[in-house]
Motif scaffolding. Sequence first.
Motif, PDB file in Angstrom:
ATOM      1  N   THR A 141       1.470  42.643 -31.820  1.00 16.25           N
ATOM      2  CA  THR A 141       0.197  42.874 -31.121  1.00 16.25           C
ATOM      3  C   THR A 141      -0.014  41.822 -30.035  1.00 16.25           C
ATOM      4  OG1 THR A 141      -0.777  43.803 -33.124  1.00 16.25           O
ATOM      5  CG2 THR A 141      -2.301  43.056 -31.425  1.00 16.25           C
ATOM      6  N   SER A 168       4.781  45.544 -27.273  1.00 15.48           N
ATOM      7  CA  SER A 168       4.432  46.387 -28.410  1.00 15.48           C
ATOM      8  C   SER A 168       4.368  47.834 -27.948  1.00 15.48           C
ATOM      9  CB  SER A 168       3.059  45.981 -28.975  1.00 15.48           C
ATOM     10  OG  SER A 168       2.046  46.223 -27.998  1.00 15.48           O
ATOM     11  N   ASN A 204      -1.079  49.358 -32.817  1.00 19.08           N
ATOM     12  CA  ASN A 204      -0.747  48.085 -33.443  1.00 19.08           C
ATOM     13  C   ASN A 204      -0.752  48.165 -34.963  1.00 19.08           C
ATOM     14  OD1 ASN A 204      -0.559  46.827 -30.912  1.00 19.08           O
ATOM     15  ND2 ASN A 204      -2.734  46.362 -30.859  1.00 19.08           N
ATOM     16  N   GLU A 216      11.636  47.603 -34.124  1.00 19.98           N
ATOM     17  CA  GLU A 216      11.219  46.619 -33.121  1.00 19.98           C
ATOM     18  C   GLU A 216      12.256  46.484 -32.013  1.00 19.98           C
ATOM     19  OE1 GLU A 216       9.899  42.926 -34.702  1.00 19.98           O
ATOM     20  OE2 GLU A 216       8.023  43.823 -35.441  1.00 19.98           O
TER      21      GLU A 216
END
Length: 241
Positions: A141, A168, A204, A216
């Motif tokens: 975030t 993000s 988020n 990720e």
Amino acid sequence: MILRKWKALPSEMQCEEVKKYYDILKKKKGSLFFKRVFDFLLSSLLIVVLSPLFLCLALSIKIDSRGPVFFRQVRVTRYGETFRIFKFRTMVADAEKTGPRVTVKNDARITRVGKFIRKYRLDEVCQLLDVWRGKMTFVGTRPEVEKYVAHYTPEMRATLLLPAGITSEASIYYKDESALLDGANGETDRIYLEKILPEKMKYNLRAVERFSLFREWGIMIKTVLAVCGKNYRDNDRQEER
């Protein structure tokens, strides 16, 4: 990166809304450990490789306008802790004293060099220093200022279980956030808090709920492509609507 024990979390985070996400992350301690190892190794490499770019940006900023090379502002990261973020300065000196904390698309405070730097998100490259020192991570975030964090709902505080990130999903799908705030007519803060922040937080919170290293790494690749001009559409959110 070790997850604190539940009772060691700040009191405002010890609620049922956060517990749901805490329990998910608690089962992924190995991934959290390797996330920090990855952050440290990659940030160390990139700081060395990109040092010529750092120097060029620093010189361009100093030549273009009066003021420091870096913009240092207090932001909030993991467990609600504060730190002074590194960003290359893209606005006139003391810009915070002459306008809102959120920057709109055609903000008059942005310098000539700053426009170029912002276009390619080069102002955030120096946040590698924050990743290296453990204040931030590559994917997480985006770090908010304290006055916006004060408006977080109990569930939003679950995002503070992980360090603030350079990029993000929300950053990808809201990469033109400043354009959305353009023409706010003095109500930038209200529109950001009431309309944009809640939408970004849905991404988020979903990222915390679905946390994995492979996911990720995919977001990091998407970020590079987005900076290069590729537009992304969130299929999951479109189906929800």
